[in-house]
Design a protein around this motif. Structure first.
Motif, PDB file in Angstrom:
ATOM      1  N   THR A   6       0.833  -1.208   0.000  1.00 17.79           N
ATOM      2  CA  THR A   6       0.000   0.000   0.000  1.00 17.79           C
ATOM      3  C   THR A   6       0.866   1.257   0.000  1.00 17.79           C
ATOM      4  O   THR A   6       0.639   2.195  -0.764  1.00 17.79           O
ATOM      5  N   LEU A   7       1.881   1.286   0.870  1.00 22.20           N
ATOM      6  CA  LEU A   7       2.740   2.460   0.957  1.00 22.20           C
ATOM      7  C   LEU A   7       3.597   2.649  -0.289  1.00 22.20           C
ATOM      8  O   LEU A   7       3.988   3.774  -0.613  1.00 22.20           O
ATOM      9  N   ALA A   8       3.866   1.565  -1.004  1.00 23.60           N
ATOM     10  CA  ALA A   8       4.591   1.688  -2.278  1.00 23.60           C
ATOM     11  C   ALA A   8       3.747   2.452  -3.292  1.00 23.60           C
ATOM     12  O   ALA A   8       4.274   3.249  -4.086  1.00 23.60           O
ATOM     13  N   VAL A   9       2.437   2.229  -3.266  1.00 30.35           N
ATOM     14  CA  VAL A   9       1.539   2.964  -4.160  1.00 30.35           C
ATOM     15  C   VAL A   9       1.448   4.431  -3.725  1.00 30.35           C
ATOM     16  O   VAL A   9       1.429   5.337  -4.552  1.00 30.35           O
ATOM     17  N   GLY A  64       4.349  11.903  -8.111  1.00 30.88           N
ATOM     18  CA  GLY A  64       3.763  12.545  -9.287  1.00 30.88           C
ATOM     19  C   GLY A  64       2.839  11.682 -10.104  1.00 30.88           C
ATOM     20  O   GLY A  64       2.228  12.164 -11.072  1.00 30.88           O
ATOM     21  N   ASP A  65       2.719  10.403  -9.755  1.00 34.16           N
ATOM     22  CA  ASP A  65       1.811   9.507 -10.476  1.00 34.16           C
ATOM     23  C   ASP A  65       0.398   9.684  -9.922  1.00 34.16           C
ATOM     24  O   ASP A  65      -0.025   8.982  -9.014  1.00 34.16           O
ATOM     25  N   THR A  66      -0.343  10.630 -10.480  1.00 27.86           N
ATOM     26  CA  THR A  66      -1.665  10.973  -9.945  1.00 27.86           C
ATOM     27  C   THR A  66      -2.677   9.848 -10.097  1.00 27.86           C
ATOM     28  O   THR A  66      -3.697   9.820  -9.394  1.00 27.86           O
ATOM     29  N   ALA A  67      -2.411   8.920 -11.000  1.00 31.17           N
ATOM     30  CA  ALA A  67      -3.341   7.807 -11.215  1.00 31.17           C
ATOM     31  C   ALA A  67      -3.142   6.681 -10.201  1.00 31.17           C
ATOM     32  O   ALA A  67      -3.921   5.722 -10.172  1.00 31.17           O
ATOM     33  N   ALA A  68      -2.102   6.786  -9.377  1.00 31.49           N
ATOM     34  CA  ALA A  68      -1.785   5.692  -8.444  1.00 31.49           C
ATOM     35  C   ALA A  68      -2.917   5.412  -7.478  1.00 31.49           C
ATOM     36  O   ALA A  68      -3.175   4.248  -7.138  1.00 31.49           O
ATOM     37  N   LEU A  69      -3.616   6.458  -7.023  1.00 29.95           N
ATOM     38  CA  LEU A  69      -4.712   6.239  -6.078  1.00 29.95           C
ATOM     39  C   LEU A  69      -5.838   5.421  -6.695  1.00 29.95           C
ATOM     40  O   LEU A  69      -6.550   4.700  -5.990  1.00 29.95           O
ATOM     41  N   ASN A  70      -5.995   5.528  -7.995  1.00 36.77           N
ATOM     42  CA  ASN A  70      -7.030   4.738  -8.665  1.00 36.77           C
ATOM     43  C   ASN A  70      -6.742   3.246  -8.548  1.00 36.77           C
ATOM     44  O   ASN A  70      -7.659   2.427  -8.502  1.00 36.77           O
ATOM     45  N   VAL A  71      -5.448   2.900  -8.502  1.00 37.51           N
ATOM     46  CA  VAL A  71      -5.051   1.500  -8.345  1.00 37.51           C
ATOM     47  C   VAL A  71      -5.557   0.967  -7.013  1.00 37.51           C
ATOM     48  O   VAL A  71      -6.050  -0.158  -6.915  1.00 37.51           O
ATOM     49  N   GLU A  76      -2.556  19.468  -1.157  1.00 39.11           N
ATOM     50  CA  GLU A  76      -3.467  18.816  -2.103  1.00 39.11           C
ATOM     51  C   GLU A  76      -3.264  17.304  -2.097  1.00 39.11           C
ATOM     52  O   GLU A  76      -4.233  16.543  -2.182  1.00 39.11           O
ATOM     53  N   GLN A  77      -2.019  16.881  -1.990  1.00 37.31           N
ATOM     54  CA  GLN A  77      -1.741  15.444  -1.950  1.00 37.31           C
ATOM     55  C   GLN A  77      -2.293  14.810  -0.673  1.00 37.31           C
ATOM     56  O   GLN A  77      -2.882  13.727  -0.717  1.00 37.31           O
ATOM     57  N   SER A  78      -2.101  15.487   0.459  1.00 37.94           N
ATOM     58  CA  SER A  78      -2.628  14.941   1.712  1.00 37.94           C
ATOM     59  C   SER A  78      -4.149  14.882   1.673  1.00 37.94           C
ATOM     60  O   SER A  78      -4.755  13.921   2.171  1.00 37.94           O
ATOM     61  N   LEU A  79      -4.755  15.876   1.067  1.00 36.95           N
ATOM     62  CA  LEU A  79      -6.218  15.896   0.919  1.00 36.95           C
ATOM     63  C   LEU A  79      -6.692  14.719   0.078  1.00 36.95           C
ATOM     64  O   LEU A  79      -7.665  14.032   0.432  1.00 36.95           O
ATOM     65  N   ALA A  80      -5.995  14.454  -1.013  1.00 36.28           N
ATOM     66  CA  ALA A  80      -6.372  13.349  -1.898  1.00 36.28           C
ATOM     67  C   ALA A  80      -6.255  12.006  -1.181  1.00 36.28           C
ATOM     68  O   ALA A  80      -7.115  11.128  -1.327  1.00 36.28           O
TER      69      ALA A  80
END
Length: 413
Positions: free
Chosen positions: A295-298, A305-312, A354-358
């Motif tokens: 999980t932490l690797a994602v 900078g990989d904004t799509a990672a959370l979708n994974v 913004e990243q922490s919010l996401a």
């Protein structure tokens, strides 16, 4: 008759060739087996802190008076991290490496509190051989550096108390390194290196890339023992000439400088152990990442900078959140939210907020905690997204109508 003799001669030659070929094949097979056997002769010394002890009445004690009676109360002290020990030990065992376990005074050592039900911990707890070693560690003063190809120092807050001043351990580490062996540690484990000097009088860590549990991580996760430390590990390593490097809090980071290998935090443990195996000339056995490290690797990919990672993370989860947390090979979504919660405490730039919010928003439903919802609302307000902040607070109050912090913030907005 002549033809018969020729045929017999040819048969004898053929049988001779077959016999020689068989002998050569057997010799080659033995050489291969010998080569593999040589690998199993590799031995690693795992070092753990012996400082730890719980609050039960034993060991170091102080006396208190109560109702006219003298009570014995033991001071609680931090120990080593069992999670880190278990992960590293499993890597070494799966690669056929022999292991000794040492601590400054030898004997039984005590770990900090840990979850025995985590798969990697349960596996080691069921290993009677290694648990017997943990219950009777070897004292560092009786060890011979020539017996070991490498040393791996396990972390845990206890390492900050007894490892830096263990002169026997210092000499052992220096000698293993000067014998062309490999020296490695994870999290607070590099505390064992801060006072190690080589034969030329220089510090082992001087002018070398290194990392450890960072000052930032200490401030967030180590407050209980921070006031009792003689020094901050990052500061001491830098003071003695190390070229300190690190990643974001609690994300895997391995620093490799020739035969010195260090990892930043518990998440780095497997990567450090595998790097050690590689430096021993072996190809590490591939193993599945545990759910937290995966999980932490994602999360690391997302922050890089990989904004799509959370979708994974969100798309890979199926069924209930509880099921997702416990399914091997899946992801721990609540961990993502908690990571975002701590990440935002040190956020400085708009991008970091913004990243922490996401991260928090991705796990908001899975965690379902008013405190997390409040932090999300605060960040939204800070970023100027007032409408979304109000909507978050209203949704929070719909389920918790008497939650005063949300009421106050909504009025202020």
């Amino acid at each position: 008759m002549k033809n018969v003799k020729q045929r017999i001669g040819k048969l004898i030659t053929l049988f001779t060739l077959l016999a020689v070929t068989t002998i050569i094949t057997q010799v080659n097979a033995k050489q291969v087996k010998a080569s593999q056997a040589e690998l199993t002769d590799i031995k690693i010394l795992m070092v753990v802190s012996g400082y730890g002890q719980g609050a039960e009445p034993a060991g170091e004690q102080s006396k208190e008076k109560a109702n006219g009676k003298t009570l014995i109360k033991r001071e609680e002290r931090p120990g080593y991290e069992f999670d880190e020990f278990a992960k590293a030990y499993s890597v070494f065992k799966e690669n056929g490496i022999a292991i000794d376990i040492a601590s400054p005074n030898g004997g039984k050592v005590e770990a900090d509190k840990f979850d025995p039900n985590k798969p990697y911990n349960a596996k080691v707890l069921a290993d009677k051989t290694i648990m017997a070693q943990l219950n009777n560690t070897i004292g560092t003063s009786v060890l011979d550096a020539n017996d070991y190809d490498a040393v791996f120092v396990v972390g845990g807050k206890g390492a900050m108390f007894d490892l830096p001043n263990d002169t026997a351990l210092q000499k052992l580490i220096a000698q293993i390194y000067q014998n062309q062996g490999i020296v490695s540690a994870v999290c607070h484990g590099p505390a064992a290196f801060v006072n190690v000097k080589l034969d030329d009088g220089s510090y082992l860590v001087a002018n070398k890339a290194i990392n450890s549990f960072t000052n930032e991580e200490e401030m967030l996760f180590g407050k209980k023992w921070l006031s009792k430390f003689e020094f901050l590990l990052e500061d001491k390593l830098v003071e003695h000439g190390a070229k300190f490097q690190s990643s974001q809090i609690m994300l895997s980071h391995v620093a490799i400088d020739d035969r010195l290998i260090t990892g930043q935090n518990p998440t780095s443990t497997v990567a450090v152990a595998n790097a050690l195996v590689k430096h021993l000339g072996m190809t590490p056995v591939k193993a599945d990442m545990d759910i937290e490290d995966k999980t932490l690797a994602v999360v690391a990919k997302f922050l890089s900078g990989d904004t799509a990672a959370l979708n994974v993370l969100t798309s890979a989860l199926s069924g209930s959140d509880d099921q997702a947390e416990q399914t091997p090979g899946q992801y721990h979504l609540p961990l993502v939210g908690m990571y975002g919660f701590y990440f935002h405490k040190n956020a400085k730039t708009t991008r970091e907020f913004e990243q922490s919010l996401a991260l928090m928003s991705a796990a908001q439903k899975a965690i379902n905690n008013p405190r997390l919802d409040m932090e999300i609302a605060k960040i939204l307000a800070k970023l100027g997204q007032t409408t979304k902040a109000k909507a978050t607070l209203q949704q929070l109050l719909a389920g918790n109508p008497d939650f005063k912090p949300a009421q106050d913030m909504l009025k202020a907005l």
